[in-house]
Design a protein around this motif. Structure first.
Motif, short mmCIF file in Angstrom:
data_model
loop_
_atom_site.label_atom_id
_atom_site.label_comp_id
_atom_site.label_asym_id
_atom_site.label_seq_id
_atom_site.Cartn_x
_atom_site.Cartn_y
_atom_site.Cartn_z
N LEU A 1 0.81 -1.23 0.00
CA LEU A 1 0.00 0.00 0.00
C LEU A 1 0.84 1.27 0.00
N ASP A 2 0.24 2.34 -0.46
CA ASP A 2 0.76 3.69 -0.22
C ASP A 2 -0.44 4.62 -0.05
N GLU A 3 -0.18 5.91 0.07
CA GLU A 3 -1.23 6.85 0.45
C GLU A 3 -2.36 6.86 -0.59
N TYR A 4 -2.01 6.81 -1.89
CA TYR A 4 -3.03 6.82 -2.94
C TYR A 4 -3.89 5.56 -2.87
N TRP A 5 -3.23 4.43 -2.78
CA TRP A 5 -3.95 3.16 -2.75
C TRP A 5 -4.83 3.06 -1.50
#
Lengths: 269, 269, 269
Positions: B70-74
């Motif tokens: 994950l990252d912030e967008y996802w």
């Protein structure tokens, strides 16, 4: 049929000249796509940074755009790359994965379509969806076996965008302005391996890098992959081993295997 | 045990109805997850764009959220999708990969957890970590074999979020409000193949798409995958071939193989 | 040669201690990289969120940065992670995929290079490209067989950045300040499998996690992978099965197989 003689020559040309194919493709298939390109002798590049896609197009022989797992950033990168390909007169392939599934996807496809892809490859429902989303009027379906809704959609797309259209399926149909080619190779288990359509699009990119004849490039790619799938299926116990065996067969296919199995027919468009 | 009779029926239902499973999952496992879903007869969608995840949930039978990369967008896309699933009363699975590894990961899991996933699947340390991070009080560990710290954590999560919890491991434990099911299938070499836990979560998604019984959906998925792993391991020389053979076996498993190997036991919760 | 005795010990140490290797790598190879790390006994982490990469470095034994499919977000995450690794005195590997292909890529490599990677692994053209892009003056090529342009480039990088450099190719060359090691294992078909170079870099990361001797870590990794490739090629019919068989062989390689096939030579630098 004279085209048949050329197909194996194109396959050899890919093996001998290793065209550089720039892929902006989806996460699911990147590994297989790269491996399939390597197996046929091409050189894959996977790159999507907006800061470099134009430079990558510049050093490549062709571009493949596949929207399978697109998002807003990737969409912009795809548009930059396609514009650059047009500017440099390099061939590019559009794989409109999931066309018709969401409004966002259809909007992205419309933007890409307006840049007139050299080749569009999709399944029947995707080809129909992009023709509808772009208000390409389909002329009604007549009764001959081949003139399905998808073929009519493809014909209208060919007319407007000057693209060669490939409709993948049990029979692959390759449609250009003056010709319709049908290819009856492949194996049903191929539908159980993710991303073989995407692989087809990537391989089309490789062939566009070695021949000016767009239709022959598409037919070479589709026949190579579907014959590989046919032969690989014989020794596979399921889609896991099929995925592996297809890559092996793309690599070690002989001219004899290719010409023995090829099932091609053409028609005036 | 009456559940056993239902499991094969659910497997057939997936094969016959091809539920559409929307995955927002990690980059490492996308190919295998898609192939495993295809092998059992389901239809995978991989899509994460904030511009379309809600539309994708709308056309899917279930949603699988896996935070592996994950990252912030996802993360924002996952929250949009899970909210939409709840709004449309569609089942969704949370796979809290790496819970406890970083504060960021725990924060993301908390946000997702607050949306009450239909099913949560993780290994023991992940289930314990999410219970701790969310201040679910574990009631202390008693002495019976099964009441480990993870089971207590799972019970508290079940109570608060009304989720069915699956703790993967040598024994898979499926915990709902009134039942604890233990499944003793699988093979040690499966821990050497990346993302089989993620595959399990995706397959759970497929079964949730064909049955209202959440517990049976989870048990069907876990038993199908772990029996496939067991049978595949017999003909594998390492984790590379095991990954391939599992997909083949998911595809060609027979009822006889399934029922002969199933090792299930249940308990009052 | 005394190093040879240590290599197998390092391989056993990876198997027995399961070092945690944090990878910020490219989409194409994530699955294979993770599986290769698991096969040798290491524990892979794939994580790239700017919100957590520093915390991941903190719990890992080593870090591997591979720019194959980099973009602006990932580049920043890589820099954060590499700085944290330096701060915590943890070893890290730079794999400068595609160095020289675009200005953007070269700029990203320069930023990473300025953080003095513990090890840099690339093919000859990548090593030459990064030396050129960073104005490392190569001192001119002399006539001995090994002093190619790449080796001169590597020597200058070693001097400036104190990194151990590995030039992958038909012969792998490992260059540190006082030593040049040549490794003549491997198989030509390995060049047809995508990302085996990336796998090499990841495996180097695992060995850096279990030994302080950076040169031996690199040689252990490269010899393990290339001998695995050699043995796997014997039973492979193409690059598809080779990819699978390499993972199996990384998992089940015996000391006898390793020492029988190892082809190592060293030289004063």
């Amino acid at each position: 049929m004279s085209m048949e003689n050329n197909l194996w020559q194109h396959i050899l040309r890919v093996r001998n000249t290793s065209p550089l194919v720039h892929n902006i493709t989806n996460y699911v298939v990147m590994n297989n796509t790269a491996n399939s390109l390597l197996a046929i002798g091409a050189s894959p590049i996977m790159a999507h940074a907006q800061s470099e896609v134009e430079d990558m197009v510049n050093i490549s022989h062709s571009l493949v755009i596949n929207i399978g797992t697109l998002d807003e950033y990737w969409e912009d990168a795809m548009l930059l790359a396609a514009k650059k390909a047009n500017e440099l007169q390099k061939p590019w392939v559009l794989d409109p994965v999931g066309a018709g599934a969401t409004p966002y996807r259809d909007k992205a496809i419309s933007s890409l379509l307006s840049l007139n892809p050299t080749v569009i490859r999709g399944n029947a429902s995707e080809i129909i969806a992009i023709a509808k989303a772009n208000k390409t009027v389909t002329k009604g379906v007549d009764s001959t076996a081949m003139s399905s809704e998808a073929v009519e959609a493809a014909k209208s797309l060919t007319e407007i965008h000057n693209s060669v259209i490939c409709i993948s399926g049990e029979t692959d149909i390759v449609i250009s302005k003056d010709q319709i080619i049908c290819l009856k190779n492949g194996h049903p288990m191929m539908t159980k391996v993710t991303g073989l359509g995407c692989t087809a699009s990537a391989i089309i990119g490789a062939f566009l890098g070695v021949t000016e004849n767009k239709t022959e490039a598409v037919v070479s790619a589709m026949s190579l992959l579907s014959i590989a799938g046919e032969l690989a299926a014989e020794k596979s116990t399921g889609p896991g081993s099929l995925q592996v065996n297809i890559i092996d067969k793309l690599y070690n296919m002989t001219q004899d295997e290719f010409s023995t199995h090829l099932k091609l027919s053409d028609h005036a468009s």
